[in-house]
Scaffold this motif. Structure first.
Motif, PDB file in Angstrom:
ATOM      1  N   THR A 105      -8.551   2.716   0.655  1.00  0.00           N
ATOM      2  CA  THR A 105      -7.692   1.888   0.351  1.00  0.00           C
ATOM      3  C   THR A 105      -8.864   0.299   0.541  1.00  0.00           C
ATOM      4  N   ASP A 138      -7.542   8.472   3.544  1.00  0.00           N
ATOM      5  CA  ASP A 138      -6.847   7.366   2.771  1.00  0.00           C
ATOM      6  C   ASP A 138      -7.030   5.698   2.545  1.00  0.00           C
ATOM      7  N   LEU A 139      -7.016   5.611   3.869  1.00  0.00           N
ATOM      8  CA  LEU A 139      -6.489   4.352   3.644  1.00  0.00           C
ATOM      9  C   LEU A 139      -8.035   3.280   4.254  1.00  0.00           C
ATOM     10  N   ALA A 144      -3.127  -1.845   5.773  1.00  0.00           N
ATOM     11  CA  ALA A 144      -3.915  -0.664   6.284  1.00  0.00           C
ATOM     12  C   ALA A 144      -4.550  -0.500   7.119  1.00  0.00           C
ATOM     13  N   LEU A 164       0.683  -0.588   0.203  1.00  0.00           N
ATOM     14  CA  LEU A 164      -0.260  -0.001  -0.257  1.00  0.00           C
ATOM     15  C   LEU A 164       0.715   1.071   0.054  1.00  0.00           C
ATOM     16  N   ARG A 221      -5.995   8.250   7.496  1.00  0.00           N
ATOM     17  CA  ARG A 221      -7.111   7.899   7.826  1.00  0.00           C
ATOM     18  C   ARG A 221      -7.719   7.862   7.039  1.00  0.00           C
ATOM     19  N   LEU A 227      -0.989   0.240   8.831  1.00  0.00           N
ATOM     20  CA  LEU A 227      -0.666   1.999   8.765  1.00  0.00           C
ATOM     21  C   LEU A 227      -1.593   2.590   9.200  1.00  0.00           C
ATOM     22  N   LEU A 228      -2.356   2.729   9.192  1.00  0.00           N
ATOM     23  CA  LEU A 228      -3.260   3.679  10.259  1.00  0.00           C
ATOM     24  C   LEU A 228      -2.765   3.400  11.703  1.00  0.00           C
ATOM     25  N   SER A 261      -6.660  -5.620   1.497  1.00  0.00           N
ATOM     26  CA  SER A 261      -5.689  -4.656   2.479  1.00  0.00           C
ATOM     27  C   SER A 261      -6.126  -4.499   3.873  1.00  0.00           C
TER      28      SER A 261
END
Length: 223
Positions: free
Chosen positions: A169, A165-166, A180, A114, A163, A183-184, A176
């Motif tokens: 996604t 964007d994820l 995701a 990602l 937040r 990453l958050l 994902s």
């Protein structure tokens, strides 16, 4: 003429600068490890945490000795008291950097990763906030400290973008979700680092003015 207390305050400032450098390196290394999926670098970033913890203990001991032996008053007392508060936030920043690095262990190394939009900028801003807050303390520069408070809004705004964007996604790519969320969480750790840097800046302002979060801490400002 410099007094013994002045010499001890200089030593305190040097200790704080060293601790700040440790946590700056920890954040930068953790963010780079996250971006490059570099587990070895992540482990090095995690290892900084024990050094940060040790430095916190050294500074705490130094401050307590100053309070007992030198019995500082007025501005000097605020300086030492602020340092004791600041190192708590600095130690927590070290913890957050280690937590950020630990995420790298569970991210996929290969495959369709990602995008890391906004997270590197969050890390750069967080490092700048930490560095500038300590420089403000050493230089007794309230304006520099106030700039740190303003930068926290930048970090918070970037977190909201991450937040959004994820979440988008996750909606568009069913596979994902796990990455995701990791990453958050990484972005959340950086947002918390910004909060701790803001706390440090608030104590810098108190050290210089006696004012903590726009109010006298002990009923009246001392200068």
């Amino acid at each position: 003429m410099k007094t013994h207390l002045d010499d001890q305050l200089d030593i305190l400032n040097q200790h704080l600068l060293e601790m700040a450098m440790m946590i700056e390196n920890a954040i930068s290394s953790a963010a780079k490890a996250l971006s490059e999926r570099d587990v070895e670098l992540a482990e090095k970033a995690i290892a900084y945490d024990s050094n940060v913890d040790q430095k916190e203990k050294e500074i705490e001991s130094h401050c307590l000795r100053m309070l007992l032996q030198q019995q500082p008053v007025a501005g000097d007392l605020r300086t030492v008291s602020a340092a004791l508060k600041m190192i708590t936030d600095m130690e927590r920043i070290g913890d957050q950097a280690a937590d950020l690095a630990a995420i790298v262990r569970q991210l996929p190394v290969r495959g369709d990763r990602l995008p890391m939009r906004h997270i590197p900028e969050m890390a750069q801003t967080a490092v700048k906030m930490v560095r500038q807050s300590i420089q403000a303390y050493v230089g007794e520069n309230m304006e520099l400290a106030r700039q740190v408070l303003e930068m926290d809004d930048i970090v918070d705004g970037l977190f909201i973008k991450v937040r959004q964007d994820l979440l988008q996604t996750i909606r568009s790519r069913e596979d994902s979700g796990g990455e995701a969320l990791d990453l958050l969480m990484a972005a959340k750790y950086l947002e918390r680092i910004g909060d701790h840097a803001t706390n440090i800046a608030e104590w810098v302002i108190f050290s210089a003015s006696g004012i903590y979060k726009d109010a006298p801490l002990l009923g009246e400002a001392q200068t």
